[in-house]
Design a protein around this motif. Structure first.
Motif, PDB file in Angstrom:
ATOM      1  N   GLY A   1     -48.950  21.687   3.563  1.00 18.27           N
ATOM      2  CA  GLY A   1     -48.274  20.472   3.127  1.00 18.27           C
ATOM      3  C   GLY A   1     -49.087  19.209   3.327  1.00 18.27           C
ATOM      4  N   GLN A   2     -50.240  19.313   3.941  1.00 19.09           N
ATOM      5  CA  GLN A   2     -51.094  18.145   4.194  1.00 19.09           C
ATOM      6  C   GLN A   2     -51.504  17.469   2.891  1.00 19.09           C
ATOM      7  N   GLU A   3     -51.382  16.151   2.843  1.00 17.77           N
ATOM      8  CA  GLU A   3     -51.797  15.383   1.663  1.00 17.77           C
ATOM      9  C   GLU A   3     -53.117  14.693   1.952  1.00 17.77           C
TER      10      GLU A   3
ATOM     11  N   ARG B   1     -55.600  11.952   0.302  1.00 18.18           N
ATOM     12  CA  ARG B   1     -55.890  10.921  -0.711  1.00 18.18           C
ATOM     13  C   ARG B   1     -57.399  10.687  -0.678  1.00 18.18           C
TER      14      ARG B   1
ATOM     15  N   SER C   1     -54.904  15.467  -3.269  1.00 21.74           N
ATOM     16  CA  SER C   1     -54.733  16.912  -3.093  1.00 21.74           C
ATOM     17  C   SER C   1     -53.667  17.196  -2.047  1.00 21.74           C
ATOM     18  N   ARG C   2     -53.068  18.363  -2.161  1.00 23.39           N
ATOM     19  CA  ARG C   2     -52.083  18.824  -1.181  1.00 23.39           C
ATOM     20  C   ARG C   2     -52.414  20.263  -0.813  1.00 23.39           C
TER      21      ARG C   2
ATOM     22  N   VAL D   1     -55.554  24.492  -2.346  1.00 26.48           N
ATOM     23  CA  VAL D   1     -55.107  23.117  -2.570  1.00 26.48           C
ATOM     24  C   VAL D   1     -54.693  22.922  -4.020  1.00 26.48           C
TER      25      VAL D   1
ATOM     26  N   SER E   1     -54.747  19.884  -6.656  1.00 24.19           N
ATOM     27  CA  SER E   1     -55.374  18.573  -6.834  1.00 24.19           C
ATOM     28  C   SER E   1     -54.928  17.971  -8.163  1.00 24.19           C
TER      29      SER E   1
END
Length: 352
Positions: free
Chosen positions: A17-19, A21, A109-110, A127, A129
């Motif tokens: 779940g990490q975003e 930028r 990206s997540r 990921v 993107s």
């Protein structure tokens, strides 16, 4: 003393779940397009001629879809794959609004999946993107997975989570450019007499020509996309690796194969989607790339009688002509000459 450099993310730095930028939005210029043309030699008329593009509804010659992809991809490298062993594959990619020179693309990206490898030294990060232009409009949305080193082999393994990725992009998700009208499409100027109607499912096409990868060209290309992955640039680091030389960015092979595909698919002027992609074997400077395609499927675009879609497998080979259409051996393993297995959907005019 506090370090101020960016060491990149190692496998244990990622979490589900990490975003991310990504830094440095990129304005794509006419110079970028010219350099891309010089590096790969794509000849598709829509991207080559502003007048041709305007005649069928674009406001100008759009930027090549793979140049857009590489620009968006390049933004992700410092955060996702700076410490990569290898980029492994792609799935569920969709191209959005056309990009024109002067547009600025940025990427977010997540993390959608994680799996530590059995050796405990590396893991695979998945990921999603998304690249957007300066208006917030999606230009490309894709998934990829990459093998990344662990910094600390003793770091605990995360819970395994493998994302559910589509094998084929849903045709309803395909985005045909707004305003596209092929009534004035000129196949003589496009350089090919073959339309959607002329291709058959199962047909294989040898694209005949070959291009040798030059060290300087691949370095220029990878820098053009601001892709900073160490494996492409650092020979000192490569000396300690298993190959002893720098790897060619997989996207470089992708663009070479796409350019070669003009000879047989000259009217396939736009990529709509990326279903899947695998970098089957590494490429190095000095390899000569050949390519062949297989028509996997064909389908109509709802509400359109002027264009259709082809699902195409594009295969890049190294140091071996593609006339025998090699892909896998009897055990299912990729032939050692296969560099790229790229399953994508392309837009092509119908015969009218």
């Amino acid at each position: 003393m506090t370090s101020k450099n960016n060491p990149g993310h190692y496998f244990e730095d990622f979490h589900l779940g990490q975003e991310l930028r990504h830094a440095t939005p990129r304005t794509i210029t006419a110079g970028d397009v010219s350099l891309y043309t010089a590096l790969y030699g794509p000849r598709f008329a829509v991207q080559s001629s502003a007048e041709f593009a305007r005649a069928i509804g674009f406001r100008d010659a759009p930027v090549d879809d793979l140049l857009v992809f590489h620009m968006v991809f390049g933004k992700t490298v410092p955060d996702v794959s700076l410490n990569a062993v290898a980029n492994l594959g792609y799935a569920g990619g969709v191209f959005g609004v056309p990009v024109y020179t002067g547009d600025t693309v940025a990427t977010v990206s997540r993390v959608i999946g994680l799996k530590e490898n059995s050796n405990g030294k590396t893991g695979v990060v998945y990921v999603n993107s998304v690249g957007r232009n300066q208006h917030g409009e999606m230009v490309v949305d894709y998934n990829r997975w990459v093998m990344v080193h662990k910094k600390n082999p003793d770091a605990p393994a995360p819970e395994i989570h493998l994302p559910d990725l589509p094998s084929v992009v849903d045709p309803r998700a395909l985005q045909v450019p707004v305003g596209l009208d092929l009534a004035r499409y000129d196949c003589d100027l496009a350089g090919s007499p073959h339309f959607w109607d002329d291709y058959e499912i199962g047909e294989k096409i040898d694209h005949v020509d070959g291009m040798t990868i030059e060290e300087a060209e691949h370095q220029l290309a990878t820098r053009l996309y601001q892709n900073t992955a160490k494996v492409h640039f650092d020979q000192v680091n490569a000396n300690r690796g298993r190959f002893g030389k720098r790897l060619i960015y997989g996207g470089h092979v992708m663009s070479l194969a796409r350019a070669l595909s003009f000879n047989g698919l000259g009217n396939a002027f736009k990529i709509l989607a990326i279903n899947a992609g695998s970098h089957a074997n590494p490429a190095f400077a000095g390899n000569t790339v050949f390519a062949w395609s297989e028509i996997l499927d064909k389908f109509a675009i709802p509400g359109r009688d002027d264009v259709g879609a082809l699902r195409v497998r594009l295969v890049a080979m190294r140091d071996r002509e593609a006339a025998d259409f090699a892909l896998r051996d009897d055990t299912g393993k990729y032939d050692s000459a296969v560099l790229l297995d790229f399953d994508h959907i392309i837009l092509i005019p119908k015969r009218r």
